[in-house]
Design an enzyme around this catalytic site. Structure first.
Site, PDB file in Angstrom:
ATOM      1  N   HIS A  66       3.904   7.038   3.903  1.00 24.13           N
ATOM      2  CA  HIS A  66       4.851   5.919   3.766  1.00 24.13           C
ATOM      3  C   HIS A  66       4.431   4.979   2.644  1.00 24.13           C
ATOM      4  CE1 HIS A  66       1.925   4.146   6.724  1.00 24.13           C
ATOM      5  NE2 HIS A  66       2.139   3.035   6.060  1.00 24.13           N
ATOM      6  N   HIS A  81       0.821  -1.214   0.000  1.00 21.94           N
ATOM      7  CA  HIS A  81       0.000   0.000   0.000  1.00 21.94           C
ATOM      8  C   HIS A  81       0.851   1.258   0.000  1.00 21.94           C
ATOM      9  CE1 HIS A  81       0.429  -0.851   4.395  1.00 21.94           C
ATOM     10  NE2 HIS A  81       0.541   0.449   4.502  1.00 21.94           N
ATOM     11  N   GLU A  94       7.638   0.844   5.162  1.00 21.79           N
ATOM     12  CA  GLU A  94       7.071  -0.197   6.019  1.00 21.79           C
ATOM     13  C   GLU A  94       7.271  -1.539   5.327  1.00 21.79           C
ATOM     14  OE1 GLU A  94       2.800   0.154   6.400  1.00 21.79           O
ATOM     15  OE2 GLU A  94       2.728  -1.151   8.149  1.00 21.79           O
TER      16      GLU A  94
HETATM   17 CO    CO Z   1       1.093   1.214   6.343  1.00 18.58          CO
END
Ligand code: CO
Length: 134
Positions: free
Chosen positions: A79, A7, A130
């Site tokens: 992020h 994502h 991440e």
């Molecule tokens: Co995230």
């Protein structure tokens, strides 16, 4: 090591305004807001054919995205999240190469119920990164 883009997270001050843009202007399918008090955010997912967009809105005092929104009052990309098969192996390999893992260095359970880690933006082209074990 690096797998699919899981994502892109966008921090916003107002979730309903942000999701309205994606729903109305872009015709996207968006989920209902999901409060995640343990992460200090409320999340809406936009499911796309090849990845997801996650809108993050601050929740409660001391939200980890509050400072970001002070600097970026219109919102912005917060992020990127990449999938890995083995998050511990990925972490150890990255640490060996000098990358800094945020927090206590141990995976936490993220928004999808899977273990996640965050890597220091200074080590990844100025972008908070991440990793999620899938
Ligand atoms: Co995230």
């Amino acid at each position: 090591m690096i797998g699919r883009l899981n994502h892109v997270a966008i921090a916003v001050k107002n979730l309903s305004a942000a999701t309205a843009v994606y729903k109305n202007a872009l015709g996207a399918v968006v989920t209902d807001p999901l409060p995640q008090p343990e992460h200090g955010v409320t999340v809406v997912f936009v499911n796309l054919p090849n990845t997801k967009i996650e809108f993050l809105e601050p929740l409660g005092e001391g939200s980890p995205i509050a400072k970001f929104l002070e600097k970026n009052p219109d919102g912005g990309i917060h992020h990127l999240c990449y999938e890995v098969d083995d998050i511990i192996a990925a972490r150890d390999q990255l640490k060996e190469q000098g990358a800094r893992v945020l927090g206590d260095g141990n995976p936490k359970i993220g928004a999808h119920g899977k273990p996640v880690l965050f890597l220091h933006p200074k080590d990844f082209c100025g972008t908070l990164t991440e990793l999620e074990q899938v």
